[in-house]
Design a protein around this motif. Structure first.
Motif, mmCIF file in Angstrom:
data_model
loop_
_atom_site.group_PDB
_atom_site.id
_atom_site.type_symbol
_atom_site.label_atom_id
_atom_site.label_comp_id
_atom_site.label_asym_id
_atom_site.label_seq_id
_atom_site.Cartn_x
_atom_site.Cartn_y
_atom_site.Cartn_z
ATOM 1 N N LEU A 109 0.409 -1.364 0.059
ATOM 2 C CA LEU A 109 0.118 -0.040 0.157
ATOM 3 C C LEU A 109 0.881 1.503 -0.141
ATOM 4 C CD1 LEU A 109 -2.697 -0.510 2.325
ATOM 5 C CD2 LEU A 109 -2.487 -1.577 0.341
ATOM 6 N N VAL A 110 1.703 0.914 0.952
ATOM 7 C CA VAL A 110 2.834 2.119 0.752
ATOM 8 C C VAL A 110 3.118 2.433 -0.340
ATOM 9 C CG1 VAL A 110 4.684 3.133 2.022
ATOM 10 C CG2 VAL A 110 3.338 2.221 3.366
ATOM 11 N N ALA A 111 3.998 1.055 -1.235
ATOM 12 C CA ALA A 111 4.655 1.315 -2.213
ATOM 13 C C ALA A 111 3.020 2.116 -3.869
ATOM 14 C CB ALA A 111 5.068 -0.114 -3.210
ATOM 15 N N GLU A 112 2.285 1.753 -3.816
ATOM 16 C CA GLU A 112 1.182 2.700 -3.886
ATOM 17 C C GLU A 112 0.800 3.832 -3.848
ATOM 18 O OE1 GLU A 112 -0.573 1.096 -6.633
ATOM 19 O OE2 GLU A 112 -0.476 -0.937 -6.413
ATOM 20 N N ALA A 113 1.017 4.642 -2.771
ATOM 21 C CA ALA A 113 1.194 6.243 -2.491
ATOM 22 C C ALA A 113 1.955 6.737 -2.912
ATOM 23 C CB ALA A 113 1.419 5.768 -0.845
ATOM 24 N N PHE A 114 3.558 6.271 -3.137
ATOM 25 C CA PHE A 114 4.177 6.824 -3.573
ATOM 26 C C PHE A 114 4.353 5.982 -5.461
ATOM 27 C CE2 PHE A 114 5.469 6.842 0.326
ATOM 28 C CZ PHE A 114 6.147 8.190 0.539
ATOM 29 N N GLN A 115 3.838 5.390 -6.104
ATOM 30 C CA GLN A 115 4.034 4.772 -7.229
ATOM 31 C C GLN A 115 4.684 4.020 -7.460
ATOM 32 O OE1 GLN A 115 0.628 5.742 -9.656
ATOM 33 N NE2 GLN A 115 0.187 5.406 -7.665
ATOM 34 N N GLU A 116 4.900 3.402 -7.094
ATOM 35 C CA GLU A 116 6.024 2.837 -7.447
ATOM 36 C C GLU A 116 6.380 1.165 -7.139
ATOM 37 O OE1 GLU A 116 8.928 3.360 -7.562
ATOM 38 O OE2 GLU A 116 9.512 5.496 -7.165
ATOM 39 N N ARG A 117 5.218 0.738 -8.006
ATOM 40 C CA ARG A 117 5.103 -0.796 -7.964
ATOM 41 C C ARG A 117 5.783 -1.526 -8.506
ATOM 42 N NH1 ARG A 117 0.263 -3.768 -6.291
ATOM 43 N NH2 ARG A 117 0.374 -5.593 -6.893
ATOM 44 N N LYS A 118 6.493 -1.260 -9.577
ATOM 45 C CA LYS A 118 7.506 -2.364 -9.756
ATOM 46 C C LYS A 118 8.465 -2.234 -9.030
ATOM 47 C CE LYS A 118 7.585 -1.644 -14.887
ATOM 48 N NZ LYS A 118 8.365 -0.677 -15.904
ATOM 49 N N ARG A 119 9.076 -1.595 -7.854
ATOM 50 C CA ARG A 119 9.719 -1.623 -6.757
ATOM 51 C C ARG A 119 9.869 -2.598 -5.875
ATOM 52 N NH1 ARG A 119 12.043 4.146 -7.267
ATOM 53 N NH2 ARG A 119 14.654 4.023 -7.389
ATOM 54 N N TYR A 120 7.679 -2.533 -5.702
ATOM 55 C CA TYR A 120 7.854 -3.262 -4.536
ATOM 56 C C TYR A 120 7.668 -5.477 -5.299
ATOM 57 C CZ TYR A 120 3.615 -6.023 -2.777
ATOM 58 O OH TYR A 120 3.397 -7.132 -1.901
ATOM 59 N N GLU A 121 7.015 -5.012 -6.695
ATOM 60 C CA GLU A 121 6.501 -6.406 -6.611
ATOM 61 C C GLU A 121 8.023 -6.796 -6.743
ATOM 62 O OE1 GLU A 121 4.498 -5.866 -10.311
ATOM 63 O OE2 GLU A 121 3.083 -6.079 -9.785
#
Length: 387
Positions: free
Chosen positions: A192-204
């Protein structure tokens, strides 16, 4: 800056999606409360996480207020380590985290000198003027006597709150937050934090490393009866020992619960209790995990010596078999979690995952590549955005 000087939010691009009170009134709506869904509308996007519910952004936050280190580590993992404006005990945790970051190629971290936010002052949050408060307002009101109106004021006039901390041990929130409060695993909240920062690829990419690590560990574990008994402790002297069990709910045990060691206290001691040496002797753990043992100013060698010299503690199995091992921190984010899963797997099950190197001081031990349980370069690339 006084409250009366406060103007509108510095970044019109960051908008709080309704007051916190309005969000709480909607807590019964399952499609909103704690679903963790994000959505886009026009040029902006909305991310939902308990307890703040829907928070709307027009662009990713750049500067980040944090209070606890699980949030600071999340920002770091998403390439925002240098964007922090505040965190708890920054110099202490800078030293501790860098013991692990040392093993990530071409990755650096510097948290020294930040505002120490354990008991944040409202006026200071105006001064810091952060783009997001990556912190749980339910925790802050529980610990620091902030009012809901204080929380709403900062959200409206500075920037939104977005974080969850009571998932640490599944704590009970204050009554004003109790309805619909959701608990998340470490990696669910990180998403969810990654979504807030628009960092989906890093999270995945980091989540894939985590999944691979668990798929290495969990199928290899022996039957429960064959597992060691263990306890985590923190202490400076033998007359005050804080004891932590390893499988209680919450993200504080996200590096020990998957390993399934037996509770040395067999349920007779609650986690975070103060125990004496005799209680620890009666529990007789096979393994003692020493919290904070990696912090540069903490000598794990001296702590081991205290146990060896004590007439009662010296009879504990873990002491006699030299199985007192260092740990990092319980309020871990995804990066520390990867290291601590690997470390604890080796400390508990050396016959399965390889011997844990004898550690006295300095950074996390270097290991040959074939003895590593996760890929350091892959993690470093994710943090640096080289995906």
């Amino acid at each position: 800056m006084t409250d009366g000087d406060a103007g509108p939010t510095r970044r019109a691009a960051l908008k709080y999606g309704g007051s916190l009170a309005a969000g709480l009134a909607m807590a019964g709506c399952s499609e909103i409360a704690g679903t963790g869904e994000s959505g886009t509308s026009g040029g902006g996007y909305t991310v939902s996480m308990s307890p703040t519910r829907d928070v709307s952004f027009d662009e990713p936050p750049e500067t980040v207020f944090t209070r606890l280190t699980h949030h600071a580590d999340m920002a770091f993992a998403l390439g925002r380590g240098d964007s922090l404006t505040a965190m708890h005990a920054p110099d202490y945790y800078d030293g501790l985290w860098n013991q692990f970051v040392e093993r990530l190629p071409d990755v650096s971290l510097d948290w020294t000198g930040l505002y120490s936010s354990w008991q944040p002052k409202k006026e200071k949050l105006y001064d810091l003027d952060s783009d997001i408060h990556l912190a749980d307002p339910a925790w802050i009101t529980k610990q620091d006597a902030w009012s809901e109106s204080d929380i709403d004021e900062i959200a409206d006039k500075v920037s939104p709150w977005f974080g969850n901390s009571l998932s640490d041990t599944h704590q009970e929130p204050a009554p004003e937050y109790a309805e619909g409060y959701e608990y998340y695993t470490l990696w669910e909240q990180f998403e969810l934090v990654a979504e807030a920062f628009q960092e989906r690829k890093r999270y995945e990419e980091l989540a894939a490393v985590h999944d691979d690590l668990l798929s290495t560990i969990e199928p290899a574990l022996p039957e429960e009866s064959e597992r060691p008994s263990a306890v985590m402790i923190a202490s400076h002297q033998m007359d005050e020992i804080y004891a932590y069990t390893l499988s209680n709910p919450g993200f504080l045990t996200s590096h020990t619960r998957p390993l399934g060691a037996r509770d040395a206290f067999e349920g007779s001691v609650e986690s975070a209790s103060v125990v004496d040496v005799e209680t620890l002797f009666d529990a007789d753990p096979d393994v003692i995990l020493f919290l904070g043992g990696f912090e540069p100013e903490t000598s794990i060698t001296e702590r081991r010596e205290l146990f060896r010299e004590d007439p009662v503690a010296s009879e504990i199995t873990a002491v006699q078999e030299e199985r007192i091992y260092p740990q990092g921190a319980r309020y871990q984010g995804p990066i520390l979690n990867l290291f601590q899963l690997e470390m604890t797997a080796k400390q508990l099950y050396p016959e399965l995952f390889g011997e844990w190197p004898r550690y006295e001081s300095g950074p996390y031990p270097e290991m040959p590549e074939d003895e590593q349980l996760f890929d350091r370069q892959r993690v470093a690339d994710a943090i640096n955005g080289n995906i």
